[in-house]
Scaffold this motif. Structure first.
Motif, PDB file in Angstrom:
ATOM      1  N   VAL A 166       0.846  -1.200   0.000  1.00 20.44           N
ATOM      2  CA  VAL A 166       0.000   0.000   0.000  1.00 20.44           C
ATOM      3  C   VAL A 166       0.881   1.250   0.000  1.00 20.44           C
ATOM      4  N   HIS A 167       2.008   1.172   0.709  1.00 21.10           N
ATOM      5  CA  HIS A 167       2.909   2.331   0.781  1.00 21.10           C
ATOM      6  C   HIS A 167       3.884   2.381  -0.395  1.00 21.10           C
ATOM      7  N   GLY A 168       3.741   1.455  -1.336  1.00 26.28           N
ATOM      8  CA  GLY A 168       4.505   1.538  -2.588  1.00 26.28           C
ATOM      9  C   GLY A 168       5.911   0.971  -2.521  1.00 26.28           C
ATOM     10  N   LEU A 169       6.212   0.151  -1.516  1.00 26.13           N
ATOM     11  CA  LEU A 169       7.578  -0.367  -1.402  1.00 26.13           C
ATOM     12  C   LEU A 169       7.759  -1.657  -2.196  1.00 26.13           C
ATOM     13  N   ARG A 170       9.028  -1.968  -2.483  1.00 29.22           N
ATOM     14  CA  ARG A 170       9.367  -3.200  -3.211  1.00 29.22           C
ATOM     15  C   ARG A 170       9.672  -4.288  -2.185  1.00 29.22           C
ATOM     16  N   VAL A 171       8.847  -5.321  -2.233  1.00 29.77           N
ATOM     17  CA  VAL A 171       8.877  -6.332  -1.167  1.00 29.77           C
ATOM     18  C   VAL A 171       8.926  -7.716  -1.788  1.00 29.77           C
ATOM     19  N   CYS A 172       9.684  -8.620  -1.184  1.00 31.28           N
ATOM     20  CA  CYS A 172       9.567 -10.031  -1.561  1.00 31.28           C
ATOM     21  C   CYS A 172       9.395 -10.866  -0.298  1.00 31.28           C
ATOM     22  N   VAL A 173       8.398 -11.732  -0.326  1.00 34.71           N
ATOM     23  CA  VAL A 173       8.147 -12.658   0.782  1.00 34.71           C
ATOM     24  C   VAL A 173       8.767 -13.998   0.406  1.00 34.71           C
ATOM     25  N   PHE A 174       9.613 -14.528   1.273  1.00 32.01           N
ATOM     26  CA  PHE A 174      10.212 -15.844   1.038  1.00 32.01           C
ATOM     27  C   PHE A 174       9.553 -16.857   1.961  1.00 32.01           C
ATOM     28  N   GLU A 175       8.970 -17.877   1.390  1.00 34.71           N
ATOM     29  CA  GLU A 175       8.253 -18.877   2.185  1.00 34.71           C
ATOM     30  C   GLU A 175       8.856 -20.252   1.933  1.00 34.71           C
ATOM     31  N   ALA A 176       9.187 -20.942   3.026  1.00 30.84           N
ATOM     32  CA  ALA A 176       9.835 -22.250   2.916  1.00 30.84           C
ATOM     33  C   ALA A 176       8.914 -23.295   2.294  1.00 30.84           C
ATOM     34  N   GLU A 177       7.617 -23.205   2.612  1.00 27.54           N
ATOM     35  CA  GLU A 177       6.668 -24.211   2.121  1.00 27.54           C
ATOM     36  C   GLU A 177       6.260 -23.892   0.676  1.00 27.54           C
ATOM     37  N   PRO A 178       5.720 -24.893  -0.036  1.00 29.82           N
ATOM     38  CA  PRO A 178       5.288 -24.622  -1.418  1.00 29.82           C
ATOM     39  C   PRO A 178       3.963 -23.867  -1.492  1.00 29.82           C
TER      40      PRO A 178
ATOM     41  N   ARG B 198      13.444 -21.287   1.271  1.00 30.92           N
ATOM     42  CA  ARG B 198      13.787 -21.183   2.698  1.00 30.92           C
ATOM     43  C   ARG B 198      14.982 -20.260   2.889  1.00 30.92           C
ATOM     44  N   VAL B 199      14.843 -19.293   3.759  1.00 29.60           N
ATOM     45  CA  VAL B 199      15.978 -18.427   4.084  1.00 29.60           C
ATOM     46  C   VAL B 199      16.876 -19.211   5.040  1.00 29.60           C
ATOM     47  N   THR B 200      18.115 -19.409   4.631  1.00 28.80           N
ATOM     48  CA  THR B 200      19.012 -20.253   5.432  1.00 28.80           C
ATOM     49  C   THR B 200      20.049 -19.434   6.197  1.00 28.80           C
ATOM     50  N   GLY B 201      20.106 -18.147   5.943  1.00 26.60           N
ATOM     51  CA  GLY B 201      21.054 -17.315   6.674  1.00 26.60           C
ATOM     52  C   GLY B 201      21.057 -15.910   6.105  1.00 26.60           C
ATOM     53  N   PHE B 202      21.702 -15.000   6.818  1.00 20.47           N
ATOM     54  CA  PHE B 202      21.810 -13.614   6.316  1.00 20.47           C
ATOM     55  C   PHE B 202      23.008 -12.938   6.963  1.00 20.47           C
TER      56      PHE B 202
ATOM     57  N   VAL C 230      21.079  -6.009   3.763  1.00 19.39           N
ATOM     58  CA  VAL C 230      21.208  -7.383   4.269  1.00 19.39           C
ATOM     59  C   VAL C 230      21.270  -8.332   3.068  1.00 19.39           C
ATOM     60  N   GLU C 231      22.187  -9.281   3.131  1.00 17.76           N
ATOM     61  CA  GLU C 231      22.239 -10.307   2.089  1.00 17.76           C
ATOM     62  C   GLU C 231      21.666 -11.596   2.651  1.00 17.76           C
ATOM     63  N   LEU C 232      20.625 -12.115   1.968  1.00 13.68           N
ATOM     64  CA  LEU C 232      19.978 -13.330   2.456  1.00 13.68           C
ATOM     65  C   LEU C 232      20.385 -14.514   1.594  1.00 13.68           C
ATOM     66  N   ALA C 233      20.589 -15.648   2.246  1.00 17.63           N
ATOM     67  CA  ALA C 233      20.847 -16.894   1.515  1.00 17.63           C
ATOM     68  C   ALA C 233      19.539 -17.671   1.445  1.00 17.63           C
ATOM     69  N   ILE C 234      19.167 -18.064   0.212  1.00 17.52           N
ATOM     70  CA  ILE C 234      17.884 -18.742  -0.003  1.00 17.52           C
ATOM     71  C   ILE C 234      18.162 -20.132  -0.562  1.00 17.52           C
ATOM     72  N   ALA C 235      17.503 -21.139   0.030  1.00 19.64           N
ATOM     73  CA  ALA C 235      17.583 -22.499  -0.524  1.00 19.64           C
ATOM     74  C   ALA C 235      16.253 -22.814  -1.186  1.00 19.64           C
ATOM     75  N   ALA C 236      16.284 -23.148  -2.474  1.00 13.36           N
ATOM     76  CA  ALA C 236      15.058 -23.449  -3.220  1.00 13.36           C
ATOM     77  C   ALA C 236      15.314 -24.708  -4.046  1.00 13.36           C
TER      78      ALA C 236
ATOM     79  N   ARG D 172      20.632 -19.432  -3.778  1.00 11.01           N
ATOM     80  CA  ARG D 172      20.938 -18.124  -4.344  1.00 11.01           C
ATOM     81  C   ARG D 172      21.029 -17.108  -3.221  1.00 11.01           C
ATOM     82  N   THR D 173      21.481 -15.895  -3.537  1.00  7.73           N
ATOM     83  CA  THR D 173      21.482 -14.823  -2.537  1.00  7.73           C
ATOM     84  C   THR D 173      20.667 -13.658  -3.064  1.00  7.73           C
ATOM     85  N   VAL D 174      20.127 -12.911  -2.123  1.00 11.32           N
ATOM     86  CA  VAL D 174      19.271 -11.777  -2.454  1.00 11.32           C
ATOM     87  C   VAL D 174      19.628 -10.647  -1.504  1.00 11.32           C
ATOM     88  N   ARG D 175      19.565  -9.415  -2.000  1.00 12.70           N
ATOM     89  CA  ARG D 175      19.896  -8.279  -1.138  1.00 12.70           C
ATOM     90  C   ARG D 175      18.659  -7.428  -0.884  1.00 12.70           C
TER      91      ARG D 175
END
Ligand SMILES: Cc1cc2nc3c(=O)[nH]c(=O)nc-3n(C[C@H](O)[C@H](O)[C@H](O)COP(=O)(O)OP(=O)(O)OC[C@H]3O[C@@H](n4cnc5c(N)ncnc54)[C@H](O)[C@@H]3O)c2cc1C
Length: 546
Positions: free
Chosen positions: A33-45, A137-141, A148-154, A159-162
């Motif tokens: 709603v506030h116009g920000l760029r967001v990504c939700v990472f969810e471990a489950e499918p 799944r976020v496995t670390g940051f 923040v750099e996040l480590a994602i296991a898919a 991969r990593t995401v900032r």
């Protein structure tokens, strides 16, 4: 794999949300709603798809409203659901049936969490800048000065995401909380509970009943769309393996449903209540919200609602900081504003749980006498019936200013009411919808432009604050509309606004996006109050003068 499927690869994320539970999805909606760029990472499918939280309060309905999703969630609620605590013989101990709606919604509604979660998920489809990555799944940051750099296991690989900021909404076992090294101090209940959800509700009665039977306390709740929830306390020696058997379930249900009636069980699960809060809710650019930050017994249905409050409180602050409208230190006020309220909710929920779980006759008898004595005193009875025992947010420290406030107790740091009002273009509209999702400066019986000096007006303009002139509805059209639409005229349809201002010394309010009063003053002090608030969000959080 790209992070943003909608806006293309390579985009920087403002906020990475870990977990697509209700709190993660809610904050993603509010940030959208506030116009920000967001990504939700969810471990489950996919979303967790069984009934969990069953009680939604008025504050949460108001937050769905702020997210633009209240019309979508209401069909999954039972407004004003009766909650009755009864003794072994089904005699009332406490009846909770609030009849007020000062915040614009029923004080308590029954609801179906997975369907409300789905509404939140579908709500994200409105925003090009918000995405959800499933099976991720976020496995670390690691964090540095800029992000923040996040480590994602898919399934397709790591991969990593900032992101500029991270919100850990990853539930009670939060790996984010553990990675930050925060203690999760508190207690766990002595006994397990066994929950059974049944489709095609064999009872059909609409309320929620908690039976404090010392032989075996239990709960029977009607959940929308034909679901019946039973919860039973397990006795010492009854194991989870035993509880999961059909024979055990049939024995528990025997007093409620004849053996010949069909019973379509959709979930059975043993769980334990915990009362715990994380040592901190923030570490640098990483925040904890929802169950990741706190867990509590279900007796007031406040685990879910507390998480939604977290999401609301943090969302507008992240938006301000990311837009450069406030300094990073504003984000410290998330914890200072939320902590005591959560503690109060945990204490209340734990206390109610202890009363319900008394498993000896003498103790149960004393408890029953106590509640009957309370019910005999009209003021005490009304206190319980109207749910006035529910702790309301009362913030002593945070993004607030004491400047100009005269009333005792001060309205600053408290939730403002939400009456139905009228405007020059809408005959009947809820206040929050009339004024919009951002800041509002509301003056009773004054044009805000006339009582503010140039400096205060400039500050309000810089933060995009909506100016509102509130007056009796009969005065709605007495003067010309502001040619530049710079002031919204709000008519007090049912007298609620006037009653509020009659009861307080202040006539000008600065309402935050979460509808907490951030500042309050008389008209002559409005500019000073505005400067006080500006300082509070720009400078380190000051203690409020009592
Ligand atoms: C099994 C269960 C039963 C419940 N029953 C009740 C009840 O009967 N009544 C009641 O009032 N409340 C109940 N609750 C509590 C209520 O549902 C919660 O308060 C509410 O769901 C909290 O929402 P949340 O978003 O904070 O966390 P959750 O709903 O737990 O969501 C967290 C999400 O984060 C995801 N996740 C976790 N780790 C990672 C990671 N490393 N990377 C990416 N994603 C991750 C999870 O898969 C999950 O989807 C229950 C909760 C659970 C878990």
């Amino acid at each position: 794999m790209t992070v943003f499927t909608k806006s293309g690869p390579g985009d920087a994320i403002d906020v990475a949300v870990i977990g697509a539970g209700p709190t993660g999805l809610m904050i993603a909606n509010l940030l959208g709603v506030h116009g920000l760029r967001v990504c939700v990472f969810e471990a489950e499918p996919q979303l967790i798809d069984f009934p969990r939280g069953v009680g939604m309060d008025d504050e949460t309905c108001r937050t769905f409203q702020a997210a633009g999703l209240v019309d979508a969630v209401l069909p999954h609620t039972v407004p004003d659901q009766l909650l009755v605590f009864v003794d072994r013989k089904q005699r009332d101990l406490a009846r909770i049936a609030p009849s007020t709606g000062e915040f614009g919604w029923p004080r308590r509604s029954g609801f179906v969490q997975p369907l409300a979660d789905r509404v939140l998920l579908e709500g994200l489809g409105r925003f090009d800048s918000v995405d959800v990555d499933w099976s991720s799944r976020v496995t670390g940051f690691t964090q540095d000065a800029d992000g923040v750099e996040l480590a994602i296991a898919a399934p397709e690989g790591a991969r990593t995401v900032r992101a500029s900021y991270v919100v850990g909404a990853d539930g009670g076992s939060s790996a984010t909380r553990k990675a930050l090294g925060f203690d999760f101090a508190g207690i766990s209940a002595a006994a397990d509970w066994f929950v059974i959800d049944i489709r095609n509700d064999p009872l059909g009665r609409p309320g929620a009943y908690v039976c404090a039977d010392p032989r075996r306390p239990y709960v029977s709740i009607s959940i929308p769309h034909g679901i019946r929830r039973f919860e039973f306390m397990l006795k010492p020696g009854e194991t989870e393996a035993e509880a999961m058997t059909d024979e055990f379930v049939a024995r528990l249900l025997k007093p409620f449903v004849p053996p010949t009636a069909p019973v379509d069980i959709i979930r059975r699960r043993v769980y334990r209540h915990h009362s715990r809060m994380a040592e901190h809710f923030r570490s640098g650019r990483v925040f904890l919200i929802g169950d990741a930050a706190h867990v509590m017994p279900v007796w007031q249905g406040q685990g879910y609602n507390s998480g939604i409050r977290d999401a609301l409180n943090l969302s507008w602050k992240l938006a301000m900081v990311l837009r450069g409208q406030a300094g990073d230190q504003l984000l410290d006020s998330y914890e200072s504003e939320r902590r005591e309220h959560i503690r109060a909710m945990i204490q209340l929920s734990t206390w109610v749980g202890r009363l319900v779980s008394i498993n000896n006759r003498a103790g149960a008898g004393a408890r029953n006498l106590f509640f009957r004595a309370l019910a005999a005193v009209p003021s005490a009875k009304s206190y319980i019936v109207q749910m006035r025992f529910k702790p309301m947010p009362t913030m002593a420290r945070g993004a607030l200013t004491p400047v100009g406030s005269l009333s005792e107790p001060t309205p600053v740091g408290r939730l403002f009411i939400q009456p139905t009002v009228c405007t020059r273009t809408a005959g009947s509209v809820k206040l929050d919808d009339a004024v919009g999702p951002w800041f509002t400066l509301m003056a009773w019986n004054n044009d805000p432009r006339a009582i503010l000096d140039d400096d205060a007006r400039r500050r309000l303009e810089r933060s995009g604050v909506r100016l509102v002139a509130a007056r009796p509805a009969v005065q709605l059209h007495w003067d010309e509309a502001a040619p530049d639409d710079s002031v919204l005229i709000v008519g007090d349809l049912d007298g609620s606004l006037k009653r509020w201002f009659d009861a307080h010394a202040e006539s000008v309010l600065l309402l935050r996006p979460d509808r907490i009063v951030g500042g309050a003053s008389r008209a002559y002090a409005a500019s000073e109050m505005v400067r006080g608030f500006d300082l509070a969000i720009a400078a380190p959080v000051p203690e409020r003068v009592p």
